[in-house]
Design an enzyme around this catalytic site. Structure first.
Site, PDB file in Angstrom:
ATOM      1  N   GLN A  56       7.984  54.797   5.327  1.00 46.88           N
ATOM      2  CA  GLN A  56       9.117  55.807   6.116  1.00 46.88           C
ATOM      3  C   GLN A  56       7.835  56.353   6.950  1.00 46.88           C
ATOM      4  OE1 GLN A  56      11.534  58.504   3.423  1.00 46.88           O
ATOM      5  NE2 GLN A  56      10.276  59.829   3.778  1.00 46.88           N
ATOM      6  N   SER A  95      -7.828  79.450  36.644  1.00 49.97           N
ATOM      7  CA  SER A  95      -8.497  79.441  36.249  1.00 49.97           C
ATOM      8  C   SER A  95      -8.463  81.602  36.053  1.00 49.97           C
ATOM      9  CB  SER A  95     -10.117  79.577  36.024  1.00 49.97           C
ATOM     10  OG  SER A  95     -10.883  80.410  35.170  1.00 49.97           O
ATOM     11  N   LYS A 114     -10.617  78.577  41.106  1.00 48.08           N
ATOM     12  CA  LYS A 114     -10.415  77.556  40.553  1.00 48.08           C
ATOM     13  C   LYS A 114      -9.213  76.969  40.752  1.00 48.08           C
ATOM     14  CE  LYS A 114     -12.720  75.883  37.783  1.00 48.08           C
ATOM     15  NZ  LYS A 114     -13.567  75.684  36.506  1.00 48.08           N
ATOM     16  N   GLU A 167      -6.495  65.957  33.361  1.00 47.48           N
ATOM     17  CA  GLU A 167      -7.260  66.259  31.802  1.00 47.48           C
ATOM     18  C   GLU A 167      -5.891  65.197  30.444  1.00 47.48           C
ATOM     19  OE1 GLU A 167     -10.777  69.395  32.221  1.00 47.48           O
ATOM     20  OE2 GLU A 167      -7.922  70.161  33.823  1.00 47.48           O
ATOM     21  N   THR A 178     -18.851  50.653  41.448  1.00 47.39           N
ATOM     22  CA  THR A 178     -19.103  49.641  40.560  1.00 47.39           C
ATOM     23  C   THR A 178     -20.498  50.735  39.923  1.00 47.39           C
ATOM     24  OG1 THR A 178     -20.718  48.306  42.069  1.00 47.39           O
ATOM     25  CG2 THR A 178     -19.069  47.270  41.318  1.00 47.39           C
ATOM     26  N   HIS A 179     -19.958  50.619  38.408  1.00 42.25           N
ATOM     27  CA  HIS A 179     -21.043  51.962  37.892  1.00 42.25           C
ATOM     28  C   HIS A 179     -21.046  53.118  38.358  1.00 42.25           C
ATOM     29  CE1 HIS A 179     -23.478  48.534  36.619  1.00 42.25           C
ATOM     30  NE2 HIS A 179     -23.628  48.184  37.982  1.00 42.25           N
TER      31      HIS A 179
END
Ligand code: ARG
Length: 457
Positions: free
Chosen positions: A319, A274, A280, A287, A152-153
């Protein structure tokens, strides 16, 4: 098509602003189906001859063949898909083509075509959502007892199982499907025969065309029939809600795939590298699902604002209903496929998930509950004692259940050896066996029900 009362033709600007053919050509299948239903009804009612109706129907079939093979030609002078098709029909069969437009208008024609298109889009969304559900229940079944931190949070809260977490998204997809189904049921009234706005003097059979096109009934008010776009707005609200769910799931994968979390390795097939940092592996698909949800929200906003304040009946503003719906539908299809693939192909790093639950003191609530139940300590005091135990474990960098009993007893003498049974993450999740809770037995039960609901068993 409408030049009779005009002395001059439209300017280039007029042609450009007016033309919807660049996008409404996507309606060609629906337009031909609706025209065929219309002409069959006109013949059955004796409004056109059987001979003309046959010529029109086979001409429409020939045009469908041409469109399927070569695409729809874009002629701005002909404005839209309705006129492009009608003009081609005239080339193919001659003046009889002009009888097709008896007792209808482009206003009821476009409303009908668009409803048929949206109905197909709903079916496509439903199929995509079902595939996502299948992926979710499959992985949830594998991981009904795999422990991870529940948040939570975005702070470690209590241990849950990965299966439980995935099944939360199954429930969202189930609601999405039910919303789309509601939308489909409500759009099932056919506008064809509303004509321009007021109905027609010809003895048409609206029940027959509604039935031929798979609608439940004709619309009951011709003004409403040609100017209602609720179905498109409703479709977009369903798409928005669905895309928000996909965006939340995508966000989980993005967080989980980051190195500090390391909960998941995304499939190579849905990641990119990348060009500068060789180590990477970027969660681009996730995303973009998160990003595309913004565009789908934008599509809804666009149509809401278009429709706001339009008087009855048809206005040309309408339209502009198609582009946002077409865009949202294709984005949604793509996002559903991407997230299904991600759920199917993800490698869940269960050892790291479990370690994160253990080191995040996710069983602190279990310790407090144990003090309440076994030592009869009021919850607020138990909360305080537990806080001291967490502080001690944290200072040593160890899990709660790795604290020696003597240290726990130094914090509160009422703690006994029996506490350790409550402190493991497995004991914690097993104890949360309330209906819909995270206990593996509950998760397995929900997965089993879901598999039956999906027709997998
Ligand atoms: N292209 C138009 C649309 O998409 C079709 C209806 C045009 N009707 C009219 N009266 N100009 O809305």
């Amino acid at each position: 098509m409408w030049g009779g009362r005009f002395a001059g033709g439209p300017s280039a600007i007029m042609r450009e602003i007016n033309a919807s053919i660049p996008f409404d050509k996507a309606l060609w299948r629906q337009d031909i189906a609706a025209s065929k239903a219309h002409v069959a009804m006109l013949a059955a009612q004796g409004i056109v001859s059987a001979k003309d109706a046959t010529a029109i129907a086979s001409g429409l079939d020939a045009i469908a063949g041409e469109y399927a093979a070569n695409g729809v030609p874009e002629n701005w002078d002909l404005e839209d898909i309705h006129m492009v098709t009608e003009s081609r029909l005239a080339e193919l069969i001659g003046p009889a083509a002009g009888r097709l437009h008896t007792a209808r208008s482009r206003n009821d024609q476009v409303a009908t075509d668009f409803k048929l298109w949206v109905r197909d889009a709903i079916d496509q969304a439903d199929a995509g959502l079902r595939a996502l559900q299948v992926a979710l229940v499959t992985r949830a079944g594998e991981h009904a007892a795999s422990i991870m931190p529940g948040f939570t949070h975005l702070q470690t809260a209590q241990p849950v199982t990965l299966g439980h977490h995935l099944m939360a998204y199954y429930e969202m997809a189930a609601r999405d499907r039910s919303r789309f189904a509601d939308c489909r049921a409500r759009l099932s009234q056919c506008p064809l025969g509303s004509a321009a706005l007021a109905g027609t003097g010809f003895p048409i059979d609206r029940e027959a065309t509604a039935k031929a096109l798979g609608f439940d009934a004709p619309t009951r008010n011709s003004l409403d029939g040609v100017s209602d776009r609720d179905f498109a707005i409703e479709y977009l609200t369903c798409a928005v809600q669905c895309s928000l769910h996909l965006s939340r799931l995508a966000e989980e994968f993005i967080i989980w795939a980051s190195q500090p979390f390391g909960f998941v390795t995304l499939p190579d097939s849905l990641s990119t590298g990348s060009s500068i940092m060789p180590q990477k592996k970027n969660p681009d698909a996730a995303e973009l699902v998160r990003g595309h949800s913004g565009r789908i929200v934008g599509a809804l906003t666009s149509l809401l604002v278009t429709m706001k304040g339009l008087p009855l009946a048809y206005s040309k503003d309408m339209q502009d209903d198609k582009v946002p719906v077409f865009e949202a539908a294709s984005l949604l299809t793509l996002c559903l496929a991407a997230m299904s693939g991600m759920v199917e192909g993800a490698t869940f790093r269960t050892t790291r998930m479990r370690a994160a639950a253990e080191l995040g003191y996710a069983t602190a609530t279990d310790l407090a509950d144990w003090l309440v139940r076994q030592a009869n300590i009021p919850f607020r005091e138990a909360h305080h004692i537990t806080g001291a135990a967490v502080k001690l474990a944290e200072s040593r960098g160890i899990a709660l259940d790795a604290l020696p009993l003597a240290d726990l007893q130094a914090i509160d003498a009422r703690i006994t050896d029996a506490v350790f049974a409550a402190l493991s993450v497995d004991a914690s999740v097993a104890s949360r066996a309330s209906y819909g809770g995270t206990a593996p037995q509950q998760v397995k039960a929900r997965v089993a029900e879901a598999r039956v609901a999906l027709g997998l068993e």
